[in-house]
Design a protein around this motif. Structure first.
Motif, PDB file in Angstrom:
ATOM      1  N   LEU A 120      13.260  46.373  98.846  1.00 55.34           N
ATOM      2  CA  LEU A 120      14.932  45.997  98.592  1.00 55.34           C
ATOM      3  C   LEU A 120      15.026  44.571  99.312  1.00 55.34           C
ATOM      4  O   LEU A 120      15.529  43.845  98.791  1.00 55.34           O
ATOM      5  N   LYS A 121      14.321  44.716 100.392  1.00 50.79           N
ATOM      6  CA  LYS A 121      14.380  43.291 101.330  1.00 50.79           C
ATOM      7  C   LYS A 121      13.777  42.229 100.519  1.00 50.79           C
ATOM      8  O   LYS A 121      14.382  40.845 100.353  1.00 50.79           O
ATOM      9  N   GLU A 122      12.464  42.823 100.034  1.00 51.52           N
ATOM     10  CA  GLU A 122      11.512  41.467  99.266  1.00 51.52           C
ATOM     11  C   GLU A 122      12.313  40.798  98.113  1.00 51.52           C
ATOM     12  O   GLU A 122      12.080  39.968  97.510  1.00 51.52           O
ATOM     13  N   SER A 123      12.961  41.742  97.385  1.00 52.54           N
ATOM     14  CA  SER A 123      13.620  41.665  95.997  1.00 52.54           C
ATOM     15  C   SER A 123      15.133  41.256  96.049  1.00 52.54           C
ATOM     16  O   SER A 123      15.520  40.982  95.064  1.00 52.54           O
ATOM     17  N   LYS A 124      15.466  41.310  97.374  1.00 55.08           N
ATOM     18  CA  LYS A 124      17.017  40.918  97.680  1.00 55.08           C
ATOM     19  C   LYS A 124      17.794  41.835  96.731  1.00 55.08           C
ATOM     20  O   LYS A 124      18.894  41.163  96.064  1.00 55.08           O
ATOM     21  N   GLN A 125      17.530  43.027  96.852  1.00 53.55           N
ATOM     22  CA  GLN A 125      18.555  43.891  95.917  1.00 53.55           C
ATOM     23  C   GLN A 125      19.004  44.978  96.922  1.00 53.55           C
ATOM     24  O   GLN A 125      18.720  44.840  97.844  1.00 53.55           O
ATOM     25  N   SER A 126      19.971  45.829  96.323  1.00 55.99           N
ATOM     26  CA  SER A 126      20.930  46.591  97.324  1.00 55.99           C
ATOM     27  C   SER A 126      20.544  48.287  96.677  1.00 55.99           C
ATOM     28  O   SER A 126      20.431  49.233  97.214  1.00 55.99           O
ATOM     29  N   VAL A 127      19.772  48.394  95.268  1.00 52.08           N
ATOM     30  CA  VAL A 127      19.369  49.488  94.638  1.00 52.08           C
ATOM     31  C   VAL A 127      18.271  49.494  94.584  1.00 52.08           C
ATOM     32  O   VAL A 127      17.507  48.597  93.770  1.00 52.08           O
ATOM     33  N   GLU A 128      17.675  50.810  94.311  1.00 55.87           N
ATOM     34  CA  GLU A 128      16.095  50.882  94.455  1.00 55.87           C
ATOM     35  C   GLU A 128      15.706  50.751  93.134  1.00 55.87           C
ATOM     36  O   GLU A 128      14.646  50.201  92.757  1.00 55.87           O
ATOM     37  N   GLU A 129      16.612  50.915  91.853  1.00 53.94           N
ATOM     38  CA  GLU A 129      15.967  50.705  90.699  1.00 53.94           C
ATOM     39  C   GLU A 129      15.760  49.378  90.410  1.00 53.94           C
ATOM     40  O   GLU A 129      15.212  49.084  89.312  1.00 53.94           O
ATOM     41  N   ASP A 130      16.463  48.551  91.110  1.00 50.17           N
ATOM     42  CA  ASP A 130      16.555  46.958  90.835  1.00 50.17           C
ATOM     43  C   ASP A 130      15.330  46.325  91.479  1.00 50.17           C
ATOM     44  O   ASP A 130      15.222  45.192  91.430  1.00 50.17           O
ATOM     45  N   ILE A 131      14.440  46.861  92.084  1.00 51.92           N
ATOM     46  CA  ILE A 131      13.215  46.463  92.904  1.00 51.92           C
ATOM     47  C   ILE A 131      12.353  45.771  91.873  1.00 51.92           C
ATOM     48  O   ILE A 131      11.925  46.545  91.059  1.00 51.92           O
ATOM     49  N   ASN A 132      12.062  44.584  92.023  1.00 55.87           N
ATOM     50  CA  ASN A 132      11.104  44.163  91.214  1.00 55.87           C
ATOM     51  C   ASN A 132       9.575  43.682  91.549  1.00 55.87           C
ATOM     52  O   ASN A 132       9.058  42.706  90.802  1.00 55.87           O
TER      53      ASN A 132
END
Length: 407
Positions: A120-132
């Protein structure tokens, strides 16, 4: 996050020194030397080189087993975000190899939380499904499949099956190539599920796919048991009529039961004589599943014998008389047996062709491709040489005939 996998706050170098002193009693000079190397690499912050030493020198050494988990918790995790996340999962799996199922699940769950937070930190996201981050996504799949494997061992079949199915979907959705460790984990776990379900054919194929993902067979544990189970599942699998892949695989040399080797090779070659000797020996009684399925194995050897007859015929003569089949396969008593066996071959997709009842013969137009053993390859070479000679004869004839026309 569970406290079980939290680093205890101690200095990682102090942890290394403590663990090194503990293993010095083993007098394993290579392992002790590797610990000194770890200290040096850690101080210089050479994370990749450090992970290589852990992988190739520490975790491969059996003397490190008693301290692996403490090494992971109190040293490796201190720089876990600097490592390849798939490698991090691999280190944990090696560390909990001696742990009970419940503890293993807790460790895996804790690591999943850590990797998710990192992703989440690396992808700058807050939801697991949005990890890229592809590496993180595959690491999470890796953890989930290994969790499913342990749940299978605990008997939670339905929950594990759902996790395996979900893991399969996630792997299919990956746009990048799948890491071999993830594939190996999936095929091994799926094979374990197929074994529980009694699906011999699916277990056989999943196990072969698992082996295809192993780059160094020397690192594989329980090779003797694995190859034995693969061979037995192949013998009992309703859709398995070629054993070339397992016979030609490096792991086949680890099969300790000579009689089982003979049985596998005999079936693959359609060798009825050797097959009969083995199934009537006392050895087969050591595997009750085989001993109770002699009739099925006899049906399988008849089919393989027919395939071998057709395979060894010249390309332009794929018609087999009933009488020839009955001569080669004494287990068949009459024309009805020949026709039933041929229809079975046709229904399994092993051959394509026609049964000519009027002429009492079978006309074969196609044989299912198969993996050949070295002996079969030698026979194929002879056939190719024969075919090449015939083509050359035809070429010479056409050349001579053409001269007369031009004259």
């Amino acid at each position: 996050m569970s406290d079980r996998m939290d680093v205890d706050g101690g200095d990682p170098l102090t942890v290394l020194i403590t663990l090194r002193e503990e293993i010095e009693s083993t007098e394993d000079s290579d392992l002790i030397s590797a610990f000194y190397t770890l200290e040096d690499l850690y101080e210089r912050k050479l994370w990749y080189q450090l992970s290589e030493v852990l992988s190739k020198s520490i975790y491969r050494d059996d003397n490190s087993k008693p301290i692996r988990l403490r090494l992971f918790e109190n040293f490796v995790l201190s720089f876990g975000d600097k490592l390849n996340q798939l490698k991090l999962v691999e280190f944990l799996l090696l560390s909990i190899d001696q742990s009970n199922a419940l503890d293993s699940l807790e460790y895996l769950n804790s690591l999943k939380e850590r990797i998710t937070a990192y992703g989440l930190k690396e992808s700058k996201q807050s939801v697991e499904e949005d990890i890229n981050d592809n590496e993180v996504i595959q690491a999470l799949i890796f953890v989930e499949i290994e969790t499913a494997r342990i749940k299978l061992e605990m008997g939670n079949i339905d929950e594990a099956t759902a996790m395996i199915d979900e893991g399969s979907k996630k792997i299919d959705q990956l746009t990048n190539s799948v890491d071999n460790r993830v594939n190996a984990s999936y095929y091994r776990t799926n094979a374990q599920l197929m074994k529980i379900n009694g699906d011999y054919s699916a277990y056989y194929y999943s196990s072969l796919l698992f082996l295809a993902c192993i780059t160094d067979l020397g690192e594989l544990q329980n090779k003797e048991q694995i190859v034995k189970e693969i061979c037995v599942s192949g013998l009992l699998g309703e859709k398995i009529y070629n054993f070339g892949e397992i016979i030609m695989h490096e792991i086949f040399q680890y099969l300790k039961d000579d009689w089982l080797k003979q049985l596998i090779v005999a079936l693959n070659n359609g060798d009825l004589e050797t097959f009969t000797k083995v199934v009537h020996s006392k050895d087969i009684q050591s595997i009750p599943d085989l001993a109770s399925n002699i009739e099925f194995l006899q049906q399988k050897i008849c089919i393989m014998s027919l395939i071998e007859i057709v395979f060894n015929k010249p390309t332009n003569k794929k018609t087999v008389k009933y009488s020839e089949i009955l001569d080669h396969i004494p287990l068949l008593k009459n024309a009805d047996d020949v026709e039933r066996m041929t229809m079975k071959c046709l229904s399994l997709g092993l051959i394509k062709g026609l049964i000519n009842q009027v002429s009492s013969e079978v006309e074969i137009s196609w044989i299912q491709p198969r993996t050949m053993t070295m002996d079969q390859i030698v026979n194929m070479k002879k056939k190719m040489s024969f075919w090449s000679d015939r083509v050359q004869e035809l070429n010479d004839y056409m050349s001579d005939a053409g001269k007369e026309l031009w004259v």
